[in-house]
Design an enzyme around this catalytic site. Structure first.
Site, PDB file in Angstrom:
ATOM      1  N   ALA A  62       0.840  -1.191   0.000  1.00 16.31           N
ATOM      2  CA  ALA A  62       0.000   0.000   0.000  1.00 16.31           C
ATOM      3  C   ALA A  62       0.879   1.245   0.000  1.00 16.31           C
ATOM      4  O   ALA A  62       2.013   1.196   0.458  1.00 16.31           O
ATOM      5  CB  ALA A  62      -0.878   0.001   1.238  1.00 16.31           C
ATOM      6  N   GLY A 103       1.028  -5.283   0.836  1.00 17.87           N
ATOM      7  CA  GLY A 103      -0.022  -5.465  -0.173  1.00 17.87           C
ATOM      8  C   GLY A 103       0.530  -6.047  -1.459  1.00 17.87           C
ATOM      9  O   GLY A 103      -0.201  -6.681  -2.224  1.00 17.87           O
ATOM     10  N   GLU A 106       0.440  -9.646  -0.892  1.00 19.89           N
ATOM     11  CA  GLU A 106      -0.988 -10.018  -0.859  1.00 19.89           C
ATOM     12  C   GLU A 106      -1.545 -10.084  -2.292  1.00 19.89           C
ATOM     13  O   GLU A 106      -2.340 -10.963  -2.623  1.00 19.89           O
ATOM     14  CB  GLU A 106      -1.753  -9.025   0.013  1.00 19.89           C
ATOM     15  N   GLU A 126       3.901  -5.303   7.598  1.00 18.87           N
ATOM     16  CA  GLU A 126       2.952  -4.323   8.134  1.00 18.87           C
ATOM     17  C   GLU A 126       3.115  -4.094   9.641  1.00 18.87           C
ATOM     18  O   GLU A 126       2.924  -2.988  10.140  1.00 18.87           O
ATOM     19  CB  GLU A 126       1.518  -4.782   7.841  1.00 18.87           C
TER      20      GLU A 126
HETATM   21  N1  T1G Z   1       4.531   3.557   0.358  1.00 21.97           N
HETATM   22  C1  T1G Z   1       4.992   4.805   0.072  1.00 21.97           C
HETATM   23  N2  T1G Z   1       6.314   5.110  -0.153  1.00 21.97           N
HETATM   24  C2  T1G Z   1       7.169   4.095  -0.086  1.00 21.97           C
HETATM   25  C3  T1G Z   1       6.770   2.758   0.226  1.00 21.97           C
HETATM   26  C4  T1G Z   1       5.376   2.508   0.435  1.00 21.97           C
HETATM   27  N3  T1G Z   1       4.904   1.284   0.699  1.00 21.97           N
HETATM   28  N4  T1G Z   1       7.871   1.980   0.239  1.00 21.97           N
HETATM   29  C5  T1G Z   1       8.914   2.789  -0.061  1.00 21.97           C
HETATM   30  N5  T1G Z   1       8.498   4.045  -0.248  1.00 21.97           N
HETATM   31  C6  T1G Z   1       9.321   5.204  -0.635  1.00 21.97           C
HETATM   32  C7  T1G Z   1      10.362   5.583   0.419  1.00 21.97           C
HETATM   33  O1  T1G Z   1       9.824   6.451   1.370  1.00 21.97           O
HETATM   34  C8  T1G Z   1      11.430   6.241  -0.436  1.00 21.97           C
HETATM   35  O2  T1G Z   1      10.990   7.542  -0.714  1.00 21.97           O
HETATM   36  C9  T1G Z   1      11.390   5.444  -1.734  1.00 21.97           C
HETATM   37  O3  T1G Z   1      10.092   4.827  -1.760  1.00 21.97           O
HETATM   38  C10 T1G Z   1      12.428   4.366  -1.796  1.00 21.97           C
HETATM   39  O4  T1G Z   1      12.335   3.578  -0.626  1.00 21.97           O
HETATM   40  C11 T1G Z   1      -2.869  -3.557   2.660  1.00 21.97           C
HETATM   41  C12 T1G Z   1      -1.717  -1.829   4.393  1.00 21.97           C
HETATM   42  C13 T1G Z   1      10.476  -1.723  -0.594  1.00 21.97           C
HETATM   43  C14 T1G Z   1      12.237  -2.749   0.773  1.00 21.97           C
HETATM   44  O5  T1G Z   1       6.151  -1.863   4.649  1.00 21.97           O
HETATM   45  O6  T1G Z   1      10.448  -1.661   3.096  1.00 21.97           O
HETATM   46  O7  T1G Z   1       0.793  -2.882   2.295  1.00 21.97           O
HETATM   47  O8  T1G Z   1      12.726   8.820   0.478  1.00 21.97           O
HETATM   48  O9  T1G Z   1      14.609   4.124   0.279  1.00 21.97           O
HETATM   49  O10 T1G Z   1      15.979   0.822   0.394  1.00 21.97           O
HETATM   50  O11 T1G Z   1      -1.658  -5.045   3.893  1.00 21.97           O
HETATM   51  O12 T1G Z   1      11.128   0.754   0.788  1.00 21.97           O
HETATM   52  O13 T1G Z   1      12.944   8.389  -1.953  1.00 21.97           O
HETATM   53  O14 T1G Z   1      11.156   9.931  -1.076  1.00 21.97           O
HETATM   54  O15 T1G Z   1      13.188   2.354   1.350  1.00 21.97           O
HETATM   55  O16 T1G Z   1      15.330   0.076  -1.934  1.00 21.97           O
HETATM   56  C15 T1G Z   1       3.719  -2.473   3.568  1.00 21.97           C
HETATM   57  C16 T1G Z   1       7.925  -0.515   2.813  1.00 21.97           C
HETATM   58  C17 T1G Z   1       2.880  -1.270   3.364  1.00 21.97           C
HETATM   59  C18 T1G Z   1       7.341  -1.869   2.596  1.00 21.97           C
HETATM   60  C19 T1G Z   1      12.752  -0.823  -0.758  1.00 21.97           C
HETATM   61  N6  T1G Z   1       4.960  -2.327   2.843  1.00 21.97           N
HETATM   62  N7  T1G Z   1       9.069  -0.274   1.965  1.00 21.97           N
HETATM   63  O17 T1G Z   1      13.831  -0.399   0.025  1.00 21.97           O
HETATM   64  O18 T1G Z   1      14.174   1.979  -0.925  1.00 21.97           O
HETATM   65  S1  T1G Z   1       1.380  -1.413   4.267  1.00 21.97           S
HETATM   66  C20 T1G Z   1       6.102  -2.020   3.454  1.00 21.97           C
HETATM   67  C21 T1G Z   1      10.267  -0.865   2.207  1.00 21.97           C
HETATM   68  C22 T1G Z   1       0.439  -2.492   3.346  1.00 21.97           C
HETATM   69  C23 T1G Z   1      -1.517  -3.911   3.137  1.00 21.97           C
HETATM   70  C24 T1G Z   1      -0.852  -2.912   3.971  1.00 21.97           C
HETATM   71  C25 T1G Z   1      11.399  -0.470   1.328  1.00 21.97           C
HETATM   72  C26 T1G Z   1      11.670  -1.466   0.185  1.00 21.97           C
HETATM   73  P1  T1G Z   1      11.990   8.722  -0.817  1.00 21.97           P
HETATM   74  P2  T1G Z   1      13.622   3.027   0.138  1.00 21.97           P
HETATM   75  P3  T1G Z   1      14.946   0.605  -0.637  1.00 21.97           P
END
Ligand code: T1G
Length: 705
Positions: A62, A103, A106, A126
Site C-alpha cells: 500500500a 499489499g 498479498e 505491516e
Molecule cells: N509507500 C509509500 N512510499 C514508499 C513505500 C510505500 N509502501 N515503500 C517505499 N516508499 C518510498 C520511500 O519512502 C522512499 O521515498 C522510496 O520509496 C524508496 O524507498 C494492505 C496496508 C520496498 C524494501 O512496509 O520496506 O501494504 O525517500 O529508500 O531501500 O496489507 O522501501 O525516496 O522519497 O526504502 O530500496 C507495507 C515498505 C505497506 C514496505 C525498498 N509495505 N518499503 O527499500 O528503498 S502497508 C512495506 C520498504 C500495506 C496492506 C498494507 C522499502 C523497500 P523517498 P527506500 P529501498
C-alpha cells in the site's frame, strides 16, 4: 502514463504496475487494477493474466503516504479488488521480482500461481508499521505456507529471500535471469494452465496449510508466549496472531472480515502513526538539504582504524562485515594482538550461535590486517581514529595523519564528546575531516552520528553518508557540540535519574518505569552495562578542568562516585547499581539502598514518595527539552533525525516514534508547563527551551517544523 500498463503476450494479458519508485498500491493503481480485472474477466481474446511490476520491483505494498487520507469514492479497497482477482476463472500468474512486500505480496497471493526471479525479497512487514496485513495476507499466507511459517513472517515482519519463499511454498517457481525472463516464464505458465483447463488454484480455497493448527490447537498460545518480550507495549503483533488464528478457525470470507476489523482498529492509533513516522524518518535522515543528491562521492575501497580497543575493534569488524579491507593500527604489538584476538573471539561467538558460517568468519578475518606503524595507512581511502578520549592525543595524531595519508583520504574521528573543529585544526585539510561517532558495540549498534565540522566539505559529507548505508548503519548528520545529539540528550536523562534516587526513588523504581515505557532497560541497568567507571572518569576530568568544582549548580554524581570508589563498575565487576550474581540479570542490592539513603541524609534531602508519572516526566521531558535546544541551534537538521538517533542508538521504542514525535503525542504545552514547574522546583538547568515554549504557545509540535 497510466498507473497500470496493459500489454498482450499472445492470448495472455500482461498487467504492469507503474507507480515509481516502489509501485505502491496507491489509489490510481487500485483503480487501474480494478478496471483491468473487470475488462479481462469475460474478454474472449484473453485466456490468462500475468501481473508484474514495472521498474526495479514487483510492489512494496500500500502507499503508506495515503494512510490517514480518504481516496476518491469510486476507488475500491485493495481487499475487494484482490478477492475479484482471485475469483477470475482464467489463470492469473504473478511475475515477482525485486520486492513483494505487504499489499504487494498479498497481490501475489491473490494470483493463482507465483513465479519469482533471483535476489527477491518477499514478506508482510505491516507489523513494523503498527498495523497488520489488511488485504487478505493473514488469511491467504497461512493457507499457502502453513500456520507456523505465516505466524513467524507476519509477526516479525521479516522479508524472506526467494529461495526461502519457494521452500515455504509461497512462490511456485524460481527463474534465473532478468525481469523479462521472469515475465516470459509467467506467460508460459499462464498459457499452460489455460491449456490444461483446470479450475484455478485459489490461495483462499486452500486448506493444506491450516492442518498444523488443527493438529496443535495450542500453537497460538505458545506463539504468544514466545513473542511476549519483543512485542512488549505493542498491539499490532497480538492482532496479527488473532488474525492468523481466525484463518485456522473461520471460513475465508469470515476471516477476511475479522482481519479488516482488526486492521481498522490499528491503522489510526498512535502506535501506527509513530511507526509510520519512524519509517519515513529513517528515509528522510539520509537527505542533507545543502548537499544535493548528485554531489560526487569518493570511492571507499579500503579503510584504516587507529586503536584496536573495544571501539576500534568493533569498527574494524563493521568494515570487514561490509567486505571492505581494513588495516588496524596499534602502537604496541601486544595491544594489537589482544585487540585482534578480541575480534576473533567476537566472530567465533557468532559462529557458535549459528549466526555466521566458519567460512564467512575466515573471510572477514582475512579482510582485517593489524599493523603497528601509521605509514601503512598512506594509501588508505578513509582513516577512523578510535584512540583515548583526550584532545592533545587526538590533535597530535591528526597532525601525523595529515603528513602520512594520501591527498583525498578522509580523516575521521570516533570521538563521542570532543570538538571536531579543534581536531580538524591540527591538519592542513580540515575540509577532509569529519566525525564518525559509532555506538558501542560498534559492530552491533546501527546508529552512526556523522559530525560535520565548520569546514567539512559537501563531498566528504556525501561520501560518509553513503558509506553509512554500505556499512549497514543508519547515518545521521549532526553538528559539533558537546555530546552531539545522542549523548547530549542522554546527559539530561541520566542527571534526573540520579537526582530522583537522592530524593526518594530507588534505581529499580526508575528502571521499571523506563522499561515499562518501552526502552530495553532503564538508566541504571544501562550504566551498569556500559560501565560506571566511564562516566566517573568523565566527571573527574570535568571537575579537574573546572578548578576542582562540579560543573552544575547541583552535582548529580554524588552517589555514582561513591559506588565507583567501591569498585562497583557494573556488569564487568559483578556489581554496580545492581548486583549480577546470576549472569546479566540486575538484582536490587540493599547495600546500594543504604548508600543512597545515607547520601540523601548527608545532602540534607528529606526522602519522599515519588510517583511513576513523575519519574517518567523527570527523565524524558528534559531529554525532549534538550532535543528542542539542539534543533534551535541547528545541531540536528530535523526533529525526525533526533528520533532516528534515539531509536537506533538508545533503544527508544519505535512504537512511540522517537522522543520528539512522542513529545508531540503528549503535547508540547504539557511538557513546556512541566519544565517551567521543574525549573521552579529544582533549578535553572530545567529551564524550558525557547523553541519548546514558542511551539507550545503556537499550539504546534516538532512535526510542524
Ligand atoms: N509507500 C509509500 N512510499 C514508499 C513505500 C510505500 N509502501 N515503500 C517505499 N516508499 C518510498 C520511500 O519512502 C522512499 O521515498 C522510496 O520509496 C524508496 O524507498 C494492505 C496496508 C520496498 C524494501 O512496509 O520496506 O501494504 O525517500 O529508500 O531501500 O496489507 O522501501 O525516496 O522519497 O526504502 O530500496 C507495507 C515498505 C505497506 C514496505 C525498498 N509495505 N518499503 O527499500 O528503498 S502497508 C512495506 C520498504 C500495506 C496492506 C498494507 C522499502 C523497500 P523517498 P527506500 P529501498
Amino acid at each position: 502514463m497510466s498507473a497500470v500498463i496493459e500489454e498482450r503476450r499472445g492470448r495472455i494479458a500482461l498487467l504492469k504496475l507503474n507507480n515509481p519508485p516502489v509501485n505502491g498500491l496507491g489509489w490510481p493503481v487500485r483503480e487501474g487494477l480494478d478496471a483491468a480485472i473487470v475488462r479481462l474477466k469475460d474478454d474472449p481474446e484473453v485466456d490468462g493474466v500475468v501481473v508484474t511490476g514495472d521498474g526495479r520491483m514487483f510492489c512494496a505494498g500500500a502507499d503508506i503516504r495515503e494512510f490517514g487520507t480518504t481516496p476518491p469514492e469510486h476507488v475500491r479497497r485493495l481487499p475487494e479488488i484482490l478477492d475479484d482477482l482471485e475469483a477470475l476463472d482464467k489463470p492469473v500468474v504473478a511475475a515477482v521480482h525485486g520486492v513483494a512486500a505487504g499489499g504487494g505480496l498479498e497481490l501475489a497471493l491473490g494470483c493463482h500461481h507465483r513465479v519469482c526471479g533471483p535476489k527477491t525479497k518477499l514478506g508482510l512487514p505491516e507489523v513494523t508499521l503498527g498495523i497488520l496485513p489488511g488485504a487478505g495476507g493473514t488469511q491467504r499466507l497461512p493457507r499457502v505456507a502453513g500456520v507456523g511459517k505465516a505466524l513467524e513472517m507476519i509477526v516479525s515482519g521479516r522479508l524472506v529471500s526467494e529461495k526461502e519463499a519457494a521452500k515455504a511454498g509461497i512462490v511456485d517457481e524460481l527463474v534465473e535471469g532478468d525481469v523479462e525472463a521472469v515475465i516470459d516464464a509467467a506467460v508460459k505458465k499462464a498459457e499452460a494452465l489455460a491449456a490444461a483447463g483446470e479450475p484455478p488454484r485459489r490461495s483462499g480455497e486452500r486448506t493444506d496449510g491450516l492442518q498444523e493448527a488443527k493438529d496443535n490447537p495450542g500453537l497460538f498460545d505458545e506463539f504468544r508466549k514466545s513473542m511476549a518480550k519483543r512485542a512488549r507495549g505493542m498491539n499490532a503483533p497480538y492482532a496479527c496472531v488473532r488474525c492468523v488464528e481466525a484463518a485456522a478457525t473461520m471460513a475465508l470470507a469470515e476471516g477476511l472480515k475479522f482481519e479488516r476489523a482488526e486492521f481498522m482498529k490499528l491503522v489510526n492509533e498512535v502506535e501506527a502513526k509513530s511507526m509510520r513516522h519512524a519509517f519515513f524518518a529513517e528515509r528522510e535522515v539520509a537527505k542533507v538539504p545543502d548537499v544535493p543528491a548528485d554531489t560526487p562521492t569518493r570511492p571507499i575501497q579500503n579503510a584504516g582504524v587507529i586503536g584496536c580497543g573495544t571501539m576500534g575493534g568493533g569498527i574494524a569488524m563493521v568494515f570487514a562485515n561490509a567486505g571492505i579491507p581494513v588495516t588496524v593500527v596499534e602502537a604496541e604489538q601486544a595491544a594489537l594482538d589482544a585487540g585482534l584476538e578480541k575480534i576473533r573471539g567476537n566472530y567465533a561467538a557468532t559462529v557458535s550461535k549459528g549466526r555466521l558460517s566458519q567460512e564467512e568468519m575466515d573471510k572477514r578475518m582475512g579482510l582485517i590486517t593489524g599493523v603497528t606503524d601509521l605509514v601503512e595507512l598512506a594509501a588508505t581511502d578513509i582513516v577512523i581514529e578510535a584512540v583515548f578520549e583526550n584532545m592533545d592525543v587526538k590533535k597530535e595524531l591528526f597532525a601525523k595523519l595529515d603528513s602520512v595519508c594520501k591527498p583525498g583520504a578522509i580523516l575521521a574521528t570516533n570521538t563521542s564528546t570532543l570538538d571536531v573543529n579543534e581536531i580538524a585544526s591540527a591538519t592542513s585539510r580540515p575540509a577532509d575531516v569529519i566525525g564518525t561517532h559509532f555506538f558501542s558495540p560498534a559492530n552491533v549498534m546501527r546508529l552512526l552520528e556523522n559530525v560535520r565540522g565548520e569546514q567539512t566539505s559537501a563531498e566528504i559529507i556525501a561520501t560518509v553518508m553513503k558509506l553509512s548505508k554500505t556499512l549497514g548503519k543508519v547515518g545521521v548528520l549532526v553538528g559539533v557540540c558537546h555530546g552531539f545529539v545522542g549523548n547530549r540528550m542522554l546527559h539530561q536523562y541520566l542527571r534526573e535519574a540520579m537526582f530522583l534516587i537522592e530524593e526518594g526513588a530507588l534505581p529499580q523504581d526508575v528502571d521499571r518505569v523506563i522499561y515499562e515505557f518501552g526502552l530495553p532497560m532503564g538508566p541504571f541497568a544501562m550504566c551498569d552495562l556500559a560501565g560506571n567507571d566511564v562516566g566517573w572518569r568523565v566527571r573527574q576530568e570535568q571537575i579537574k578542568n573546572n578548578g576542582g568544582k562540579p560543573t552544575n549548580a547541583r552535582y548529580s554524581g554524588t552517589v555514582a562516585d561513591k559506588i565507583c570508589e567501591m569498585g562497583r563498575f557494573g556488569q564487568k565487576t559483578g556489581k554496580g547499581w545492581f548486583s549480577y550474581e546470576n549472569g546479566r540479570t540486575p538484582m536490587p542490592d540493599p547495600e546500594i539502598e543504604a548508600i543512597i539513603k545515607e547520601t540523601s541524609a548527608e545532602l540534607g534531602i528529606e526522602r519522599r514518595e515519588i510517583s511513576d508519572q513523575e519519574i517518567l516526566e523527570r527523565c524524558l521531558y528534559p531529554l525532549v527539552n534538550e532535543g528542542a535546544k539542539i534543533l534551535d541551534e541547528g545541531i540536528a537538521m530535523r526533529a525526525s533525525d533526533v528520533d532516528v538517533v534515539w531509536m537506533h542508538g538508545y533503544g527508544f521504542p519505535r512504537h512511540r516514534g522517537g522522543p520528539m514525535f512522542w513529545a508531540d503525542t503528549v503535547g508540547l504545552k504539557t511538557i513546556a508547563e512541566a519544565m517551567q514547574r521543574f525549573e521552579k522546583e529544582h533549578g535553572p538547568w530545567m529551564a524550558p527551551s525557547p523553541l519548546l515554549v514558542r511551539l507550545a504557545d503556537e499550539g504546534k509540535g516538532f512535526g510542524d517544523l
